[in-house]
Design a protein around this motif. Structure first.
Motif, PDB file in Angstrom:
ATOM      1  N   PRO A  62      89.848  -5.477  60.596  1.00  0.00           N
ATOM      2  CA  PRO A  62      89.404  -6.717  61.219  1.00  0.00           C
ATOM      3  C   PRO A  62      90.230  -7.036  62.445  1.00  0.00           C
ATOM      4  CG  PRO A  62      89.615  -6.948  58.840  1.00  0.00           C
ATOM      5  CD  PRO A  62      90.222  -5.646  59.195  1.00  0.00           C
ATOM      6  N   PRO A  63      89.608  -7.416  63.542  1.00  0.00           N
ATOM      7  CA  PRO A  63      90.351  -7.683  64.764  1.00  0.00           C
ATOM      8  C   PRO A  63      91.237  -8.898  64.597  1.00  0.00           C
ATOM      9  CG  PRO A  63      88.082  -8.379  64.989  1.00  0.00           C
ATOM     10  CD  PRO A  63      88.180  -7.674  63.683  1.00  0.00           C
ATOM     11  N   PRO A  64      92.477  -8.824  65.052  1.00  0.00           N
ATOM     12  CA  PRO A  64      93.358  -9.987  64.925  1.00  0.00           C
ATOM     13  C   PRO A  64      92.905 -11.105  65.838  1.00  0.00           C
ATOM     14  CG  PRO A  64      94.396  -8.269  66.258  1.00  0.00           C
ATOM     15  CD  PRO A  64      93.122  -7.680  65.710  1.00  0.00           C
ATOM     16  N   ALA A 105      80.160 -11.852  60.933  1.00  0.00           N
ATOM     17  CA  ALA A 105      81.265 -11.895  61.888  1.00  0.00           C
ATOM     18  C   ALA A 105      82.227 -10.736  61.656  1.00  0.00           C
ATOM     19  CB  ALA A 105      81.989 -13.232  61.785  1.00  0.00           C
ATOM     20  N   THR A 106      82.494 -10.420  60.388  1.00  0.00           N
ATOM     21  CA  THR A 106      83.405  -9.315  60.079  1.00  0.00           C
ATOM     22  C   THR A 106      82.842  -7.993  60.578  1.00  0.00           C
ATOM     23  OG1 THR A 106      84.173 -10.501  58.117  1.00  0.00           O
ATOM     24  CG2 THR A 106      84.631  -8.128  58.225  1.00  0.00           C
ATOM     25  N   LEU A 120      82.593  -3.604  64.836  1.00  0.00           N
ATOM     26  CA  LEU A 120      81.882  -2.860  65.871  1.00  0.00           C
ATOM     27  C   LEU A 120      82.571  -3.021  67.218  1.00  0.00           C
ATOM     28  CD1 LEU A 120      79.531  -1.288  67.091  1.00  0.00           C
ATOM     29  CD2 LEU A 120      78.291  -3.434  67.274  1.00  0.00           C
ATOM     30  N   LEU A 121      82.888  -4.260  67.603  1.00  0.00           N
ATOM     31  CA  LEU A 121      83.530  -4.497  68.895  1.00  0.00           C
ATOM     32  C   LEU A 121      84.883  -3.804  68.970  1.00  0.00           C
ATOM     33  CD1 LEU A 121      82.643  -8.274  69.386  1.00  0.00           C
ATOM     34  CD2 LEU A 121      81.530  -6.296  70.429  1.00  0.00           C
ATOM     35  N   ALA A 122      85.632  -3.841  67.867  1.00  0.00           N
ATOM     36  CA  ALA A 122      86.928  -3.162  67.859  1.00  0.00           C
ATOM     37  C   ALA A 122      86.752  -1.656  67.956  1.00  0.00           C
ATOM     38  CB  ALA A 122      87.696  -3.532  66.588  1.00  0.00           C
ATOM     39  N   ALA A 123      85.709  -1.120  67.306  1.00  0.00           N
ATOM     40  CA  ALA A 123      85.443   0.318  67.400  1.00  0.00           C
ATOM     41  C   ALA A 123      85.099   0.714  68.827  1.00  0.00           C
ATOM     42  CB  ALA A 123      84.311   0.689  66.452  1.00  0.00           C
ATOM     43  N   LEU A 124      84.296  -0.108  69.499  1.00  0.00           N
ATOM     44  CA  LEU A 124      83.959   0.185  70.894  1.00  0.00           C
ATOM     45  C   LEU A 124      85.199   0.137  71.773  1.00  0.00           C
ATOM     46  CD1 LEU A 124      80.641  -1.863  71.305  1.00  0.00           C
ATOM     47  CD2 LEU A 124      80.900   0.549  70.742  1.00  0.00           C
ATOM     48  N   THR A 151      81.101  -1.758  53.175  1.00  0.00           N
ATOM     49  CA  THR A 151      80.336  -2.998  53.224  1.00  0.00           C
ATOM     50  C   THR A 151      80.671  -3.837  54.442  1.00  0.00           C
ATOM     51  OG1 THR A 151      82.019  -4.020  51.823  1.00  0.00           O
ATOM     52  CG2 THR A 151      80.062  -3.115  50.732  1.00  0.00           C
ATOM     53  N   GLN A 152      81.745  -3.446  55.180  1.00  0.00           N
ATOM     54  CA  GLN A 152      82.143  -4.201  56.365  1.00  0.00           C
ATOM     55  C   GLN A 152      81.875  -3.419  57.647  1.00  0.00           C
ATOM     56  OE1 GLN A 152      86.261  -5.137  55.676  1.00  0.00           O
ATOM     57  NE2 GLN A 152      85.806  -6.815  54.276  1.00  0.00           N
ATOM     58  N   ALA A 153      81.192  -2.300  57.541  1.00  0.00           N
ATOM     59  CA  ALA A 153      80.907  -1.473  58.712  1.00  0.00           C
ATOM     60  C   ALA A 153      79.474  -1.701  59.172  1.00  0.00           C
ATOM     61  CB  ALA A 153      81.110   0.005  58.378  1.00  0.00           C
ATOM     62  N   PRO A 154      79.238  -1.659  60.474  1.00  0.00           N
ATOM     63  CA  PRO A 154      77.852  -1.770  60.953  1.00  0.00           C
ATOM     64  C   PRO A 154      77.070  -0.516  60.605  1.00  0.00           C
ATOM     65  CG  PRO A 154      79.336  -1.261  62.758  1.00  0.00           C
ATOM     66  CD  PRO A 154      80.200  -1.499  61.564  1.00  0.00           C
TER      67      PRO A 154
END
Length: 720
Positions: free
Chosen positions: A15-17, A66-67, A72-76, A91-94
């Motif tokens: 999760p992004p800080p 949101a999670t 996804l945004l952090a992966a990008l 369960t928390q992955a796109p």
């Protein structure tokens, strides 16, 4: 986009800080990764409007969404920076497959507990309590499952050739590498072969009939091959205005072409038409990185690359077996050969625009073509067109009184709170001095709603509510006003479709002000549109008027003909060129149905069953403009009826633009040649032409039945 999310290339950070990135950064990460809003939406099972709202900061995802969005945004971000991050719970992955991963489908890394109920691949993601990938583009474990079936082995139910027993899954798919199909940039596309092609099966393959009469060979045997051929063939048309976007090429598939391509024989049911459904056609498109627009599959289907813009990167399909051209509002004869069909559609494209849907949709799109708004590419953000003055640029909700039936703003509205403006539908019994006349003559106003539409003022923006506003004939909007003070003659239809306090658009109230004076009118409320106004439909009026006169000239009917010669030419019209008469009918349908399209319900499959639907996200969806056109046409027609009555001729019945008069001779000129007649025989919008002649006793018999005779004669009017 090939291999955008390779299993070894992308990490799945935690999760992004500090929560989600800022909205501008969300949009930047998506664009730099070459993803479209549709792909992001598909990964979460939300709408594209929701994704755009996240990127604009208007809304923020919450909870599990949101999670997942944060991962996804952090992966990008980590992919672009070349860094690695920790693993993520499944369960928390796109849904990586829904993001356009086609060469290397990326499942979640952790072991799954149950198979997805659609693709039967392992997943721990759940939708509605059932194991299912979040998007609808389920991952394919290998090329054998991801690719479309070969023409010789397609044996699924509902597909041609399904009489043989179904083969095992491994044998029904042709093993070949999946390659994404790229569309050349807008400026690099050729257009020398014209705007469209009608495809028909030949002895050794498909034959493409072009609008100019030439033919090309098309080696396609499936949807992939068809799109590949279209991308590499210089099909297309220049925009009507340089500030507008060019329309995409149109491929018309006849029955034999559809069978050769092994496409389904009939239109899929509504759930299967959804752009995110698992229909085989959509699965084929996804294997090469293409998708439909929000309308999904249909008789007219728009396909474009997943990272492309539907407004400028599309190829359009029209399937005649599914109802395009022959069974929809085009009503083209089925006996047309492919070359004749290409010719008539090509002429329509040169006169109006490339047909990309029903005639009304073409007329509606033509409004945008002639008043194009600024446009940025939905995926890259690049400025493609600067737009012109007077364009409609923002989607707006209608005023509560203007909302069409079925709209959410009309769901709890009382009947008296809706706009009262409608076309005239009225009849009466003959007066004593008319009873000795032998005939009734029916005349029709050419393109009733188009006539005068070039003068209607339109404002770009929402309506604002006012109490007791002074009437301004130059201010577009709707007014709650009592028009009972306007005098009414018993032998004329009512000037307004209401009695007492009711909502009327500006053209109706302006006509009342001309008759009794603006000081006599006291609006109680108003939904008015402040700001600059423009005659939005003026170029549209000129374009369609010129197109109609061009076709009539081809049929030997010109505006320079004397009245007797013109009437003779109209009588001989059924014996003229059938293709030009078909084109003339299509032009009339384009005009008439375009006004209906201004207020039509959304066509997307996910909104078809809604009890109360929201406003479409389209700036040119304007029910207020349609209502103003109807009110303006009614006012103009009533004015002409009143002026013509000075010659002693009063209408017996009116239905829309069709009027019935009692006459002593079976000739329309008995009405039009009177000194005070305001009707003129001619070809332009607003002029009149004869429809039918009946004996007076026919009229009185219809009155005894309680029906409007003008409404009955309306169906006998040919397309002029």
């Amino acid at each position: 986009m090939d291999g955008l999310f390779d299993l070894d290339a992308i990490s799945e950070p935690g999760p992004p800080p500090g929560g989600l990135p800022l909205p501008a950064q969300r949009r930047r990460l998506r664009r730099q990764s070459g993803l479209s809003p549709h792909q992001i939406a598909d990964a979460y099972g939300v709408s594209e409007d929701t994704v755009r709202a996240w990127e604009q900061g208007r809304t923020t995802p919450r909870g599990d969404t949101a999670t997942i969005y944060g991962h996804l945004l952090a992966a990008l971000a980590t992919r672009q920076e070349g860094t690695a991050g920790p693993d993520t719970q499944p369960t928390q992955a796109p849904d990586w497959a829904a993001l356009g991963v086609l060469r290397h489908q990326v499942p979640t890394r952790a072991a799954a507990h149950a198979p997805c109920r659609r693709c039967q691949q392992p997943t721990q993601q759940r939708v509605g309590g059932h194991p299912q990938h979040l998007g609808t583009r389920c991952p394919a474990p290998d090329a054998d499952r991801a690719l479309p079936a070969s023409p010789a082995s397609r044996t699924a139910p509902g597909w041609p050739g399904s009489s043989t027993p179904a083969l095992p899954q491994q044998q029904r798919f042709e093993a070949r590498p999946t390659v994404r199909l790229a569309y050349p940039p807008l400026k690099a596309r050729g257009m020398s072969d014209g705007p469209l092609a009608v495809l028909d099966a030949g002895p050794s393959g498909l034959i493409a009939h072009l609008a100019d009469g030439h033919t090309l060979t098309c080696p396609a045997d499936d949807l992939h091959g068809l799109l590949t051929w279209a991308v590499n063939t210089p099909l297309g048309a220049v925009p009507i205005r340089r500030e507008a976007l060019p329309p995409g090429p149109l491929l018309v598939l006849t029955a034999t072409a559809r069978a050769r391509l092994a496409l389904p024989t009939s239109l899929p049911d509504l759930p299967a038409r959804h752009p995110r459904s698992d229909h085989p056609l959509l699965q084929q498109a996804r294997t090469i990185g293409w998708q439909t627009d929000a309308d999904g599959l249909g008789p007219w289907t728009r396909l474009h690359p997943s990272a492309g813009d539907p407004a400028c990167d599309s190829i359009h399909l029209a399937l005649t077996d599914w109802g395009a051209l022959h069974h929809d509002a085009w009503n083209l004869p089925e006996r047309l050969t492919p070359s004749e069909l290409a010719a008539v559609l090509g002429q329509y494209a040169s006169l109006v625009r490339t047909p990309l849907g029903a005639p009304g949709a073409c007329g509606h799109q033509l409004m945008r073509d002639l008043r194009p708004p600024p446009h940025r590419h939905t995926a890259t953000g690049a400025q493609l067109t600067a737009g012109v003055r007077g364009a409609l640029t923002m989607p707006v909700d209608p005023a509560p009184c203007e909302a069409p039936p079925g709209h959410q703003l009309a769901s709890h509205r009382a009947e008296q709170d809706a706009l009262a403006d409608t076309d005239i539908d009225w009849w009466r019994h003959p007066a004593p001095d008319e009873a000795d006349r032998a005939y009734v003559v029916c005349l029709a106003v050419n393109l009733l709603h188009l006539a005068g539409s070039n003068e209607i003022r339109v404002a770009d923006g929402p309506a604002h509510h006012f109490h007791h506003p002074p009437f301004d004939p130059k201010r577009p909007g709707s007014w709650l006003v009592d028009l009972s003070a306007v005098p009414q003659h018993a032998l004329l239809p009512p000037a307004f479709a209401s009695t007492g306090l009711a909502w009327h658009t500006t053209p109706a109230v302006a006509y009342a002000a001309l008759r009794v004076g603006a000081a006599q009118l006291q609006p109680v409320q108003g939904w008015l549109r402040p700001g600059p106004t423009s005659p939005y439909l003026a170029p549209w009026y000129d374009h369609l008027r010129s197109a109609r006169l061009t076709v009539l000239k081809r049929l030997g009917i010109t505006a320079t003909l004397e009245t007797p010669d013109l009437l003779t030419a109209l009588t001989d019209l059924p014996q003229t060129d059938p293709l030009q008469r078909t084109l003339l009918h299509a032009l009339h349908t384009t005009v008439q149905d375009a006004f209906e399209a201004l207020a039509q319900p959304p066509a997307q499959p996910d909104q078809a069953a809604l009890a109360a639907w929201p406003s479409p996200k389209e700036p040119s969806w304007r029910p207020d403009l349609r209502a103003a056109a109807v009110a303006n046409a009614r006012a103009n027609l009533h004015r002409k009826l009143a002026r013509t009555s000075r010659s002693g001729y009063w209408p017996l019945a009116v239905a829309g633009g069709h009027i019935v008069y009692a006459t002593r001779t079976p000739h329309l000129t008995e009405i039009t040649d009177t000194p005070h007649s305001d009707f003129k025989i001619g070809l332009s919008p607003g002029h009149v032409l004869p429809v039918a002649v009946r004996p007076l006793h026919w009229y009185t018999a219809r009155c005894a039945e309680g029906t409007n005779p003008a409404q009955l004669l309306k169906g006998t009017c040919p397309s002029w």
